[in-house]
Design a protein around this motif. Structure first.
Motif, PDB file in Angstrom:
ATOM      1  N   GLY A 297       0.666  -1.087   0.099  1.00 36.68           N
ATOM      2  CA  GLY A 297       0.020  -0.064   0.014  1.00 36.68           C
ATOM      3  C   GLY A 297       0.748   1.203  -0.087  1.00 36.68           C
ATOM      4  O   GLY A 297       0.523   2.092  -0.960  1.00 36.68           O
ATOM      5  N   ASP A 298       1.753   1.270   0.926  1.00 33.90           N
ATOM      6  CA  ASP A 298       2.527   2.646   1.180  1.00 33.90           C
ATOM      7  C   ASP A 298       4.070   2.371   1.522  1.00 33.90           C
ATOM      8  O   ASP A 298       4.128   1.138   2.274  1.00 33.90           O
ATOM      9  CB  ASP A 298       1.893   3.540   2.131  1.00 33.90           C
ATOM     10  CG  ASP A 298       0.793   4.371   1.488  1.00 33.90           C
ATOM     11  OD1 ASP A 298       0.659   4.987   0.618  1.00 33.90           O
ATOM     12  OD2 ASP A 298      -0.396   3.690   2.011  1.00 33.90           O
ATOM     13  N   ARG A 299       4.998   3.070   1.235  1.00 33.97           N
ATOM     14  CA  ARG A 299       6.362   2.820   1.567  1.00 33.97           C
ATOM     15  C   ARG A 299       6.707   4.250   2.138  1.00 33.97           C
ATOM     16  O   ARG A 299       6.402   5.137   1.566  1.00 33.97           O
ATOM     17  CB  ARG A 299       7.206   2.544   0.426  1.00 33.97           C
ATOM     18  CG  ARG A 299       6.852   1.345  -0.314  1.00 33.97           C
ATOM     19  CD  ARG A 299       7.799   1.343  -1.734  1.00 33.97           C
ATOM     20  NE  ARG A 299       7.215   0.329  -2.546  1.00 33.97           N
ATOM     21  CZ  ARG A 299       6.297   0.199  -3.410  1.00 33.97           C
ATOM     22  NH1 ARG A 299       5.442   1.238  -3.566  1.00 33.97           N
ATOM     23  NH2 ARG A 299       5.967  -0.816  -4.028  1.00 33.97           N
ATOM     24  N   GLN A 307       4.139   8.421  10.569  1.00 31.71           N
ATOM     25  CA  GLN A 307       3.149   8.462   9.032  1.00 31.71           C
ATOM     26  C   GLN A 307       2.816   6.680   8.934  1.00 31.71           C
ATOM     27  O   GLN A 307       1.390   6.576   8.797  1.00 31.71           O
ATOM     28  CB  GLN A 307       3.681   9.093   8.205  1.00 31.71           C
ATOM     29  CG  GLN A 307       3.720  10.589   8.386  1.00 31.71           C
ATOM     30  CD  GLN A 307       4.375  11.345   7.035  1.00 31.71           C
ATOM     31  OE1 GLN A 307       5.435  11.905   7.169  1.00 31.71           O
ATOM     32  NE2 GLN A 307       3.484  11.439   6.001  1.00 31.71           N
ATOM     33  N   ALA A 308       3.637   6.028   8.798  1.00 33.46           N
ATOM     34  CA  ALA A 308       3.623   4.573   8.594  1.00 33.46           C
ATOM     35  C   ALA A 308       2.913   4.040   9.712  1.00 33.46           C
ATOM     36  O   ALA A 308       1.655   3.038   9.384  1.00 33.46           O
ATOM     37  CB  ALA A 308       4.725   3.762   8.470  1.00 33.46           C
ATOM     38  N   HIS A 309       2.865   4.300  11.071  1.00 25.58           N
ATOM     39  CA  HIS A 309       2.409   3.564  12.000  1.00 25.58           C
ATOM     40  C   HIS A 309       0.682   4.365  12.013  1.00 25.58           C
ATOM     41  O   HIS A 309      -0.188   3.451  12.233  1.00 25.58           O
ATOM     42  CB  HIS A 309       2.790   4.095  13.385  1.00 25.58           C
ATOM     43  CG  HIS A 309       3.956   2.988  13.744  1.00 25.58           C
ATOM     44  ND1 HIS A 309       3.949   2.396  14.775  1.00 25.58           N
ATOM     45  CD2 HIS A 309       4.759   2.600  13.198  1.00 25.58           C
ATOM     46  CE1 HIS A 309       5.089   1.748  15.055  1.00 25.58           C
ATOM     47  NE2 HIS A 309       5.543   1.699  13.979  1.00 25.58           N
ATOM     48  N   GLU A 310       0.748   5.302  11.702  1.00 22.36           N
ATOM     49  CA  GLU A 310      -0.594   6.017  11.764  1.00 22.36           C
ATOM     50  C   GLU A 310      -1.368   5.470  10.414  1.00 22.36           C
ATOM     51  O   GLU A 310      -2.722   5.121  10.479  1.00 22.36           O
ATOM     52  CB  GLU A 310      -0.355   7.613  11.464  1.00 22.36           C
ATOM     53  CG  GLU A 310      -0.199   8.362  12.358  1.00 22.36           C
ATOM     54  CD  GLU A 310       0.349   9.634  12.401  1.00 22.36           C
ATOM     55  OE1 GLU A 310       0.313  10.154  11.262  1.00 22.36           O
ATOM     56  OE2 GLU A 310       0.787  10.427  13.328  1.00 22.36           O
ATOM     57  N   ARG A 311      -0.643   5.102   9.459  1.00 20.56           N
ATOM     58  CA  ARG A 311      -1.455   4.453   8.125  1.00 20.56           C
ATOM     59  C   ARG A 311      -1.971   3.216   8.584  1.00 20.56           C
ATOM     60  O   ARG A 311      -3.032   2.720   8.269  1.00 20.56           O
ATOM     61  CB  ARG A 311      -0.404   4.201   7.025  1.00 20.56           C
ATOM     62  CG  ARG A 311      -0.948   3.687   5.813  1.00 20.56           C
ATOM     63  CD  ARG A 311      -1.690   4.478   5.203  1.00 20.56           C
ATOM     64  NE  ARG A 311      -2.183   3.887   3.776  1.00 20.56           N
ATOM     65  CZ  ARG A 311      -3.147   4.214   3.070  1.00 20.56           C
ATOM     66  NH1 ARG A 311      -4.130   5.244   3.381  1.00 20.56           N
ATOM     67  NH2 ARG A 311      -3.461   3.667   1.773  1.00 20.56           N
ATOM     68  N   VAL A 312      -1.289   2.223   9.408  1.00 19.82           N
ATOM     69  CA  VAL A 312      -1.748   1.030   9.914  1.00 19.82           C
ATOM     70  C   VAL A 312      -2.730   1.230  10.887  1.00 19.82           C
ATOM     71  O   VAL A 312      -3.732   0.403  10.698  1.00 19.82           O
ATOM     72  CB  VAL A 312      -0.267   0.166  10.536  1.00 19.82           C
ATOM     73  CG1 VAL A 312      -0.849  -1.159  11.228  1.00 19.82           C
ATOM     74  CG2 VAL A 312       0.589  -0.108   9.171  1.00 19.82           C
TER      75      VAL A 312
END
Length: 326
Positions: A297-299, A307-312
């Motif tokens: 989904g996102d890198r 931001q990666a944690h927020e995305r999860v």
């Protein structure tokens, strides 16, 4: 080394730090991996948030259990020929304080699995928690060849790998998605029939493809699907649940009992060691023949780990990865 860590639990933007920490050194039976890609799992963000009242197990935690990279150092008792080997890593932050959100991580030798040269780092960094959970859900109760397997949440991280592993192992795979609009994203080469849970009669739709019921159910939300599972399970079926939305989940107990249904609950950190090793062997074999893919989904670069944690935490679909600079 450049790394991310937290010293207290809370929102990602408040507690995740990025900076320099000392390079780790492998001890006896351990090796060090130069991390290329670190995978972010819901379990990682739950630990960071203090989910279900969990406390800080260590004074400082480098998060994430999954990764892909290259072995660059070994401790006593580990074959030095492993240096330079591409590997995928699992369990780095399982009962350990130092995970894979860093330029280097140290793990027991067996938890760095050789990665075939033609298999990419993105897939390698996605085989740990989701892949081993999917494998245990499928195979803990025996082979699935010739069986009907129902995978709920077939587009999710665990669900998609469970479906692909079941297909690779000779099962006929049925899958569910939350909405009818998601049906077009399901791979018909892997999933024979897909059903949307927002349809008029999902149980009837599943039964139309499996008149005698399904033999294995891979369950992402037991509280939401318990009645549906009861309606479509064959006698002596297994419901393997790795998630639920209600902490105190209600079940149609007597109908399940009369059908001799086995309910298996799965906590990936605590699978038997041999089950993890067998999962690692099978996942690598399936990946090597092209039987596994992941929807990335996102890198995010390591400095954007919050931001990666927020995305999860938002529940967005697709694997979230953190790329590690060197």
């Amino acid at each position: 080394m450049l790394a991310s860590w937290y010293d207290a639990q809370g929102p990602a933007a408040d507690v995740l730090h990025v900076g320099d920490l000392p390079d780790p050194r492998p001890g006896p039976g351990e090796l060090r991996v130069r991390v290329a890609v670190s995978g972010v799992n819901p379990g990682d963000t739950k630990k960071r948030r203090g989910w279900l009242g969990s406390s800080m197990p260590y004074q400082r935690v480098i998060p994430h259990s999954d990764a892909a990279g290259v072995v660059d150092a070994v401790g006593d008792g580990v074959d030095a020929r492993r240096i330079g080997q591409r590997v995928w890593v699992y369990g780095a932050q399982s009962y350990r304080p130092f995970g894979t959100a860093a330029q280097f991580t140290v793990v027991p030798d067996r938890q760095a699995v050789p990665l075939p040269d033609h298999v990419g780092d993105e897939l390698g960094a996605s085989l740990g928690i989701p892949g081993i959970t999917a494998h245990r859900a499928l195979f803990a109760d025996g082979p699935v060849e010739g069986r009907l397997v129902l995978v709920h949440g077939v587009l999710g991280g665990v669900g998609s790998l469970a479906a692909q592993l079941a297909h690779w192992a000779g099962a006929t795979v049925l899958g569910t998605v939350r909405r009818g609009s998601d049906l077009g994203h399901v791979d018909p080469a892997v999933v024979s029939h897909a059903v949307a849970l927002d349809g008029d009669d999902p149980a009837g739709a599943i039964r139309s493809y499996a008149p005698g019921g399904v033999h294995r159910i891979i369950e992402v939300s037991l509280s939401a699907n318990a009645d549906l599972d009861n309606a479509v399970a064959a006698p002596d079926a297994v419901i393997a649940a790795y998630g639920t939305h209600a902490d105190r989940t209600e079940l149609p107990f007597w109908p399940l009992l009369f059908n001799n249904i086995t309910l298996r609950l799965l906590g990936s950190d605590d699978f038997p060691a041999e089950a993890k090793r067998q999962a690692a062997r099978d996942l690598t074999a399936a990946a090597a023949v092209g039987a596994l893919t992941v929807d990335v989904g996102d890198r995010y670069p390591l400095p954007a780990i919050a931001q990666a944690h927020e995305r999860v935490d938002s529940g967005a679909r697709g694997r979230v990865l953190v790329t590690i600079p060197h």
